[in-house]
Design a protein around this motif. Structure first.
Motif, short mmCIF file in Angstrom:
data_model
loop_
_atom_site.label_atom_id
_atom_site.label_comp_id
_atom_site.label_asym_id
_atom_site.label_seq_id
_atom_site.Cartn_x
_atom_site.Cartn_y
_atom_site.Cartn_z
N GLN A 307 0.90 -1.02 0.25
CA GLN A 307 0.10 -0.02 -0.08
C GLN A 307 0.92 1.24 -0.09
N ALA A 308 0.43 2.25 -0.39
CA ALA A 308 0.97 3.47 -0.26
C ALA A 308 0.24 4.82 -0.37
N SER A 309 0.66 5.95 0.23
CA SER A 309 -0.30 7.03 0.54
C SER A 309 0.71 8.20 0.76
N GLU A 310 0.05 9.25 0.11
CA GLU A 310 0.84 10.56 0.05
C GLU A 310 -0.11 11.71 -0.09
N ALA A 311 0.45 12.85 0.56
CA ALA A 311 -0.54 14.04 0.76
C ALA A 311 0.18 15.13 0.01
N LEU A 312 -0.66 16.14 -0.69
CA LEU A 312 -0.25 17.02 -1.25
C LEU A 312 -0.99 18.40 -0.91
N GLU A 313 -0.41 19.50 -0.68
CA GLU A 313 -1.11 20.73 -0.65
C GLU A 313 -2.08 21.03 -1.71
N ALA A 314 -3.26 21.51 -1.72
CA ALA A 314 -4.06 21.84 -2.86
C ALA A 314 -5.09 22.74 -2.18
N THR A 315 -5.49 23.77 -3.15
CA THR A 315 -6.49 24.57 -3.08
C THR A 315 -7.85 24.19 -3.73
N ILE A 316 -8.81 23.96 -2.76
CA ILE A 316 -10.13 23.39 -2.97
C ILE A 316 -11.14 24.39 -2.98
N ASP A 317 -12.03 24.49 -3.77
CA ASP A 317 -13.28 25.22 -3.77
C ASP A 317 -14.30 24.14 -3.87
N GLY A 318 -15.32 24.26 -2.90
CA GLY A 318 -16.24 23.27 -2.93
C GLY A 318 -16.38 22.13 -2.12
N GLU A 319 -17.08 21.30 -2.47
CA GLU A 319 -17.32 20.00 -1.26
C GLU A 319 -16.24 19.03 -1.51
N ASP A 320 -16.03 18.46 -0.36
CA ASP A 320 -15.10 17.36 -0.26
C ASP A 320 -15.37 16.35 -1.27
#
Length: 381
Positions: A307-320
């Motif tokens: 398994q692998a997981s990674e998080a990145l910064e993002a600009t999010i407008d709207g619903e998850d």
């Protein structure tokens, strides 16, 4: 026939003309490259009844004449020659090639059996060669490769005044690129379905000059041809190909007019992350993308497997939103986008994402718009 020409000019032109020769020609002469020495200088031609290539280059012609020789063999020979002028002359049923101390003798094929190349249609307009090559490279990303569905192996080229639109789809993704050009008739509207491979190879090969001339003759179903012409080292190159027959799907309506979630992510970071995470994705499984709280989390693998997981910064407008995509198709789209920030626009998790380049402040496009629509894949529970 007798002529003298610079080695680099000849080798480049022969390689270009021979690139479209059929691997298994229906008749032997279609494996040939036609050499025509005359008032125009030197003309090299190939034709397989579908696609033609014609390179005109400067040469010192002593005796006019024509000869047909194996195109691939001549390309291999020219590639290996020393950097000295090349002289070719007909010697009976053979062609003699001399370059410095290197000498070759090639068997000729019957010129009279070679088909006549189609005429170039009347010019429709011109476009900057580098812009056209880049636009085509983006558009063909989504073109199909299944010969059982020939219509989807093409790129739909739509001309509307001063704008060219390129559309391609393989049913799982869709690319759309617009670019400005200089039409011969400003209010003309035309459409053609061009084989994607021929279009990509041609656009890439005509970047030596500043512009490419596009000539389209879209006649009755299956009878149209399109031609491309541009400057090249030592002369001019021209390609024509028959248009694909069939009705291209009406795909423009697949691009939604509104979105519930729009996320912006650094393109290079996302590409690198997808490549890493997808290393543990089993064949035909998706990479999961979860957008929430200013962050994009990528996951792959399941159960007892890696398994692998990674998080990145993002600009999010709207619903998850949480969805998943074929990692290679996702990378294809990200790679085709040239902006530093990629915008991913969603309506809902089960619907396609629309990807495009942006400056990061929501502005993008102008006259040169590229959009990539990708269908989601079912996530493993």
């Amino acid at each position: 026939m007798k002529f003298r020409v610079e080695r680099d000019v000849l080798a480049d032109a022969v390689a270009w003309a021979a690139r479209s020769l059929p691997v298994r020609p229906s008749v032997p002469v279609l494996a040939g490259l036609l050499i025509d020495a005359g008032n125009e200088g030197l003309v090299l031609s190939t034709f397989d009844y579908e696609t033609s290539a014609r390179a005109t280059l400067s040469a010192e012609v002593s005796d006019e004449g024509r000869a047909l020789v194996s195109g691939r063999l001549l390309a291999d020979i020219c590639r290996s020659l020393p950097n000295k002028p090349v002289e070719m002359v007909i010697d009976g049923s053979r062609v003699s090639l001399t370059c410095g101390s290197a000498r070759f003798s090639l068997q000729t094929m019957p010129v009279e059996d070679y088909p006549s190349l189609p005429d170039m249609p009347t010019a429709t307009g011109t476009v900057a060669s580098d812009v056209f090559a880049h636009a085509v490279a983006q558009a063909v990303t989504a073109a199909g490769r299944d010969d059982m569905l020939p219509v989807l192996t093409g790129v739909r080229l739509e001309i509307d005044g001063g704008t060219i639109s390129l559309l391609a789809t393989d049913r799982f993704r869709l690319s759309h690129r617009e670019l400005a050009w200089d039409p011969r008739t400003p209010d003309e509207s035309l459409a053609a379905l061009v084989p994607a491979k021929v279009l990509a190879d041609t656009a890439k090969s005509l970047t030596s000059g500043s512009e490419v001339t596009i000539a389209l003759a879209a006649g009755a179903s299956g009878e149209g041809i399109i031609g491309f012409e541009g400057a090249a080292p030592g002369g001019v190159r021209r390609t024509t190909t028959r248009l694909l027959d069939g009705e291209f799907p009406k795909v423009r309506s697949l691009f939604p007019s509104e979105h519930q979630t729009v996320a912006r992510v650094d393109r290079n970071e996302l590409i690198d992350s997808v490549k890493r995470v997808s290393l543990v994705a089993e064949r035909n499984t998706a990479v999961q993308l979860a957008f929430s709280d200013g962050q994009l989390t990528l996951d792959a693998g399941s159960g007892d497997e890696a398994q692998a997981s990674e998080a990145l910064e993002a600009t999010i407008d709207g619903e998850d939103i949480t969805t998943g995509f074929n990692p290679q198709f996702l990378l294809d789209g990200l790679t085709a986008i040239e902006a530093s920030v990629v915008e991913l626009a969603f309506t809902q998790a089960s619907k396609p994402v629309v990807m495009s380049g942006t400056t990061g402040d929501g502005t993008s496009g102008g006259a040169n718009v590229f959009r990539y629509l990708l269908m989601p894949r079912r996530l493993l529970s």
